[in-house]
Design a protein around this motif. Structure first.
Motif, mmCIF file in Angstrom:
data_model
loop_
_atom_site.group_PDB
_atom_site.id
_atom_site.type_symbol
_atom_site.label_atom_id
_atom_site.label_comp_id
_atom_site.label_asym_id
_atom_site.label_seq_id
_atom_site.Cartn_x
_atom_site.Cartn_y
_atom_site.Cartn_z
ATOM 1 N N THR A 108 7.221 0.849 -6.512
ATOM 2 C CA THR A 108 6.503 1.672 -7.683
ATOM 3 C C THR A 108 7.844 2.781 -7.953
ATOM 4 N N SER A 166 -12.196 -0.004 -13.920
ATOM 5 C CA SER A 166 -11.588 1.020 -13.148
ATOM 6 C C SER A 166 -12.748 1.770 -11.719
ATOM 7 N N LEU A 181 -10.699 -1.756 -3.265
ATOM 8 C CA LEU A 181 -9.596 -1.377 -2.721
ATOM 9 C C LEU A 181 -9.936 -1.040 -1.157
ATOM 10 N N LEU A 222 -9.134 -5.976 -3.241
ATOM 11 C CA LEU A 222 -8.170 -5.543 -4.320
ATOM 12 C C LEU A 222 -7.355 -4.963 -3.074
ATOM 13 N N HIS A 223 -6.026 -5.431 -3.282
ATOM 14 C CA HIS A 223 -4.833 -5.153 -2.653
ATOM 15 C C HIS A 223 -4.301 -3.937 -3.171
ATOM 16 N N LEU A 224 -3.286 -3.764 -4.178
ATOM 17 C CA LEU A 224 -3.388 -2.971 -5.222
ATOM 18 C C LEU A 224 -3.559 -2.300 -7.253
ATOM 19 N N ALA A 225 -3.380 -1.486 -7.205
ATOM 20 C CA ALA A 225 -3.622 -1.339 -8.178
ATOM 21 C C ALA A 225 -2.443 0.110 -8.901
ATOM 22 N N PHE A 226 -1.930 -0.310 -9.907
ATOM 23 C CA PHE A 226 -0.541 0.684 -10.254
ATOM 24 C C PHE A 226 -0.730 1.666 -11.070
ATOM 25 N N GLU A 227 -2.151 1.863 -11.425
ATOM 26 C CA GLU A 227 -2.311 2.863 -12.377
ATOM 27 C C GLU A 227 -3.494 3.771 -12.639
ATOM 28 N N ALA A 228 -3.999 3.904 -11.628
ATOM 29 C CA ALA A 228 -4.953 5.088 -11.300
ATOM 30 C C ALA A 228 -5.245 6.292 -12.114
ATOM 31 N N TRP A 229 -5.873 5.938 -13.090
ATOM 32 C CA TRP A 229 -6.582 7.490 -12.816
ATOM 33 C C TRP A 229 -7.430 8.626 -12.323
ATOM 34 N N GLU A 237 -4.895 3.666 0.465
ATOM 35 C CA GLU A 237 -3.668 4.770 -0.110
ATOM 36 C C GLU A 237 -3.261 5.359 -1.001
ATOM 37 N N HIS A 238 -2.914 6.060 -1.299
ATOM 38 C CA HIS A 238 -3.075 6.396 -2.619
ATOM 39 C C HIS A 238 -1.364 7.210 -2.737
ATOM 40 N N PHE A 239 -0.736 7.751 -3.922
ATOM 41 C CA PHE A 239 0.539 7.235 -4.032
ATOM 42 C C PHE A 239 0.461 7.796 -5.169
#
Lengths: 331, 98
Positions: free
Chosen positions: A39, A161, A168, A173-180, A201-203
């Motif tokens: 990331t 989305s 998740l 589902l393990h990862l989402a790289f563009e969450a709005w 987890e939220h990054f």
């Protein structure tokens, strides 16, 4: 708290991620550390420091010749994985050991061997969005996770989305790289903000903001229009041939005045490529730019304008005896 | 009046619909797909035709037209969609599977 390290700027944060990852006793943080490294590197691409980030942390595996901070990131993954091999109790020791040597390449190699012997990394399922910017980010992440970190990566393109949050949370589902977050605010609240703290987890990216909404193809120009009549303002780079029609639309009022009464057209390019057109009788104006405009094919522009646009000149009451038109963003 | 949207699902589901409802304007949402949406923006932009459409930023250029070059519709800030921080989401239960 894990997100705290991610919020640091640039490659310097990689070391922090490294440290936080290696001191975590939970084995699963290997995946998180990997995701975080990816990331941060992806975010670095937006700051045009990808070369430093990847060369230091990923491609060279912590070589001392590249950025030390970035090198620490690769160590973090290595240290985390070594901790898995040695058991959770030794995670802290592995971290301390890594702290002391800072970027030793051969140590990283030895750890890599341990990983292969210890376990086979599970399959990572990553959300594949339908829009191109997310696809770019996800593709970079998938390549790094797969080719450098050894995960088997599967891209999931069948999840919207809104559906993403429940998937998740339940682990399909393990990862989402563009969450709005605000685009599905209810789900975000339910699963991330107020939900079970261990579900998602939220990054947040450090500098990446997005905004959606309703836009106008062409902004309407206020002025003394007839009822039902609408004329568009224009913005864009007039040097691009494909936008020539926009330039024509923009300078139409000036051309009309210029041709009819010897008015001088003045065209100004703003710093952000807005186009401003001013027509002033007898004024010196910016003759250089208007001259350039004529050289660029005033006749052609005028003809195109007549064909495309039916409008009145916008009168600016603040200019006595002058016609004025302005085209640009925000009008 | 139409507000051109890409699809009913996958992009701000229900958000634009709620916005139009809050604005109380005689408009409906037309879902026309990504390709038609991009083409509609191009047509409107090059022909100087007025039109309302959904889009977002950051986004790739639409047939070479940068999204920031397109004007945002003037909507009262109290009900317009606000800027948000984009994030990475990670399944926490994945940890237990390793």
């Amino acid at each position: 708290m894990r997100g705290t390290s991610v919020r640091q700027e640039g490659t310097a944060s990689l070391t922090r991620i490294a440290v936080s990852a290696r001191h975590r006793p939970a084995r699963g943080h290997v995946a998180l550390a990997a995701a975080l490294v990816v990331t941060v590197c992806i975010q670095a691409t937006r700051a045009e420091t990808l070369r430093t980030c990847l060369a230091g942390s990923m491609l060279k595996g912590g070589s001392a010749s590249s950025s030390e901070a970035a090198g620490g990131a690769a160590d973090a993954v290595g240290a985390g994985m070594a901790a898995v091999d040695m058991g959770t109790d030794s995670a802290g020791d592995a971290g301390a050991e890594t702290e002391s040597r800072r970027g030793g390449a051969d140590m990283g190699q030895r750890r890599a061997k341990k990983i292969a012997q210890a376990f086979k990394l599970p399959e990572l399922i990553i959300k594949w969005d339908s829009w191109s910017t997310s696809q770019m980010t996800t593709a970079i992440a998938a390549i790094l996770l797969s080719e450098r970190l050894g995960f088997t990566v599967k891209l999931d393109s069948g999840t919207t989305s809104k559906e993403m949050y429940s998937k998740l949370a339940d682990g399909t589902l393990h990862l989402a790289f563009e969450a709005w977050p605000m685009s599905n605010a209810q789900e975000f609240r339910e699963y991330v903000t107020t939900g079970d703290a261990s579900s998602i987890e939220h990054f947040p990216y450090t500098t990446l903001f997005g905004r959606s909404g309703i836009h106008e193809v062409c902004s309407r120009v206020p002025g003394n229009m007839e009822p039902g009549e609408s004329r568009c303002a224009c913005a864009g780079n007039p040097t691009e041939p494909m936008l020539r029609s926009l330039l024509a639309a923009c300078v139409l009022p000036c051309f009309q005045l210029w041709q009819a009464g010897g008015m001088q057209a003045r065209v100004a390019w703003g710093a952000d490529m807005d186009v401003s057109c001013f027509c002033a009788q007898g004024s010196a104006g910016d003759s250089r730019r208007s001259g350039r405009l004529r050289e660029r094919g005033a006749k052609e522009l005028a003809n195109e304008t007549r064909r495309r646009i039916h409008s009145k000149t916008v009168q600016n009451p603040k200019l006595h005896g002058e016609g004025s038109a302005h085209c640009g963003k925000g009008l | 009046m139409k507000v051109l949207h890409i699809a009913a699902k996958g992009y701000d589901e229900g958000v634009i619909e709620a916005l139009v409802e809050n604005l109380r304007i005689p408009a409906h949402i037309a879902y026309i797909g990504q390709e038609n949406h991009t083409q509609a923006i191009w047509n409107g932009y090059t022909e100087g035709a007025p039109g309302l459409f959904y889009t977002y930023w950051p986004n790739s250029n639409q047939h070479g037209i940068p999204i920031p070059d397109l004007g945002r519709a003037k909507i009262p800030p109290g009900i317009d969609i606000k800027s948000q921080r984009i994030a990475v989401l990670c399944c926490a239960t994945f940890e237990t599977k390793i």
